[in-house]
Design a protein around this motif. Structure first.
Motif, PDB file in Angstrom:
ATOM      1  N   GLN A 260      14.039-112.243 -30.229  1.00 18.84           N
ATOM      2  CA  GLN A 260      12.622-112.037 -29.948  1.00 18.84           C
ATOM      3  C   GLN A 260      11.744-112.645 -31.042  1.00 18.84           C
ATOM      4  OE1 GLN A 260      12.295-107.793 -29.488  1.00 18.84           O
ATOM      5  NE2 GLN A 260      13.113-107.791 -27.401  1.00 18.84           N
ATOM      6  N   GLY A 267       6.175-119.188 -29.610  1.00 21.38           N
ATOM      7  CA  GLY A 267       4.912-118.973 -28.912  1.00 21.38           C
ATOM      8  C   GLY A 267       3.702-119.162 -29.801  1.00 21.38           C
ATOM      9  N   ASP A 310      -0.631-112.992 -22.547  1.00 18.22           N
ATOM     10  CA  ASP A 310      -0.260-113.921 -21.473  1.00 18.22           C
ATOM     11  C   ASP A 310       0.682-115.011 -21.971  1.00 18.22           C
ATOM     12  OD1 ASP A 310      -1.839-112.503 -19.715  1.00 18.22           O
ATOM     13  OD2 ASP A 310      -3.577-113.840 -19.922  1.00 18.22           O
ATOM     14  N   ILE A 311       0.560-115.410 -23.218  1.00 18.15           N
ATOM     15  CA  ILE A 311       1.426-116.460 -23.781  1.00 18.15           C
ATOM     16  C   ILE A 311       2.793-115.911 -24.170  1.00 18.15           C
ATOM     17  CG2 ILE A 311       1.737-117.975 -25.793  1.00 18.15           C
ATOM     18  CD1 ILE A 311      -1.339-118.339 -25.779  1.00 18.15           C
ATOM     19  N   THR A 313       4.310-112.737 -23.580  1.00 21.74           N
ATOM     20  CA  THR A 313       5.111-111.894 -22.694  1.00 21.74           C
ATOM     21  C   THR A 313       6.121-112.694 -21.868  1.00 21.74           C
ATOM     22  OG1 THR A 313       3.381-110.206 -22.596  1.00 21.74           O
ATOM     23  CG2 THR A 313       5.016-110.202 -20.826  1.00 21.74           C
ATOM     24  N   PRO A 314       5.736-113.829 -21.266  1.00 26.57           N
ATOM     25  CA  PRO A 314       6.749-114.611 -20.522  1.00 26.57           C
ATOM     26  C   PRO A 314       7.892-115.117 -21.395  1.00 26.57           C
ATOM     27  CG  PRO A 314       4.528-115.299 -19.903  1.00 26.57           C
ATOM     28  CD  PRO A 314       4.393-114.423 -21.114  1.00 26.57           C
ATOM     29  N   LEU A 315       7.671-115.170 -22.714  1.00 28.98           N
ATOM     30  CA  LEU A 315       8.734-115.615 -23.625  1.00 28.98           C
ATOM     31  C   LEU A 315       9.668-114.468 -24.018  1.00 28.98           C
ATOM     32  CD1 LEU A 315       6.614-117.872 -26.028  1.00 28.98           C
ATOM     33  CD2 LEU A 315       8.016-118.580 -24.061  1.00 28.98           C
ATOM     34  N   GLY A 316       9.367-113.272 -23.523  1.00 33.95           N
ATOM     35  CA  GLY A 316      10.210-112.121 -23.839  1.00 33.95           C
ATOM     36  C   GLY A 316       9.834-111.427 -25.134  1.00 33.95           C
TER      37      GLY A 316
END
Length: 384
Positions: A260, A267, A310-311, A313-316
């Protein structure tokens, strides 16, 4: 034992609870029983009722929302325990009950002939739950207020913006945790009664509940002798795990592992930080948390919390803005969690019970009762 108020199809249908609870810890537990189908009879002083009836503002429909928050799915029996006739009726209620819950100071129930041994003689099958601040022994005389327990129980010593500035939790957290433990204890005793046919005394206190609920902080002391202190919004064992400023409002970043962290760095446009020897592992990041925090603060400052959500969260990357309650409910509703429920037909919107059951979910049949609203029907049943 049944009361004629059984709510068929719910897990605790047919269970009668004599609720002598006041304020928060005990009423929270008995509300959970009511949500799951129990017939909860709330015994209240006819002059004042539960203390929280007067704990406002805010008020809704003429009642304090504090009281409304923990007293749905109950019937109110206004009973003056100094009156002999009423006391006999209450004893009859206890004789018929499956569960008794009380959170008076130790000795109070005994003055009315309702101590555990008195009640057990009337009803050997009863599960009798006593909630106290500091137990029934040497701590019996100490007042069990949530704020007091947060202080003396160590929670405030690890909560606050900086060392020397202890802060309480924003809700009566210890009371709620104690109510949850009381509910678990009662359900365990009811399950054991299914096997043996005998009830027992369940004892829960706020101090022991808090020490248990501080989990890793308590274990760090008992197992390693480490006394934790205030770290603000940082975590003693994980980094980055704190609140950062953004262009508009605070953002929480809760990175729990190296993968993470690498995603966070990607990110933010600084992938090389994940390879920096100071930050390569979680232990390294904890050791250099000040340096890491300064670097991340610089990277997060130009954009809004929502933009970063938004940036990242999709990256986990676990992150999110610090919401107020209105935004928190909006989030829950957007996720389909249905956090609001009507209390009774057309009633005020309450907060949903978080327990999900696939076949027998919680129900919200009745709004919190007015003081003594069900006294006549309960007395007629007890006299029959």
């Amino acid at each position: 034992m049944t009361t004629g108020k059984d709510r068929q199809g719910l897990p605790l249908s047919g269970v009668l609870v004599a609720d002598f609870g006041r304020v928060l810890a005990a009423p929270y537990a008995t509300m959970l029983f009511g949500d799951l189908g129990a017939d909860v009879v709330k015994i209240e002083d006819p002059a004042t009722g539960d203390d929280t009836r007067a704990w406002g503002p805010p008020f809704a429909g003429g009642e304090a929302t504090y009281f409304l928050s923990v007293n749905r799915n109950k019937r109110s029996y206004a009973a003056d325990l100094r009156d002999e006739r009423t006391r006999e009726r209450v004893r009859e209620l206890v004789r018929r009950a499956d569960v008794l819950v009380e959170n008076f100071r130790p000795g109070t129930m005994a003055r009315h002939g309702l101590a555990y041994e008195d009640v057990r003689a009337l009803n050997p099958r009863i599960v009798y739950c006593s909630v106290t601040g500091f137990g029934a022994g040497k701590g019996a005389a100490l007042p069990g207020y949530d704020l007091l327990v947060q202080a003396v129980g160590g929670l405030m010593s690890v909560t606050g913006p900086e060392p020397g500035t202890p802060v309480k939790a924003g809700v009566a957290l210890v009371d709620v945790l104690t109510g949850l433990h009381a509910a678990v204890g009662v359900l365990a005793a009811l399950r054991e009664r299914d096997v043996t046919g005998e009830g027992q005394h369940v004892e829960i206190n706020l101090l022991a509940t808090l020490l248990s609920s501080m989990v890793n902080q308590s274990a760090g002391y008992t197992m390693a002798g480490q006394v934790p202190g205030i770290m603000g919004n940082r975590h003693p064992s994980i980094a980055p795990y704190e609140v950062f400023g953004t262009a508009d409002r605070p953002l929480v970043v809760a990175v729990g592992n190296d993968r993470q962290f690498a995603a966070l760095c990607e990110g933010l446009g600084v992938p090389f930080l994940a390879r920096d020897a100071r930050f390569a592992t979680n232990a390294d990041r904890v050791a250099h948390v000040g340096e890491l925090s300064a670097l991340l603060t610089e990277q997060l400052a130009p954009r809004t919390a929502t933009a970063w959500f938004d940036i990242l969260t999709p990256l986990g990357v676990p992150c999110g803005p610090v919401n107020d309650l209105a935004s928190a409910f909006e989030l829950a509703e957007s996720l389909g969690l249905n956090p609001r429920v009507p209390l009774g037909p057309g009633g005020l919107p309450g907060v949903a019970n978080p327990i999900g059951l696939s076949r027998t979910p919680p129900a919200y049949d009745a709004a919190p009762p007015g003081l003594g609203e069900h006294t006549r029907e309960i007395e007629d049943w007890l006299d029959s």
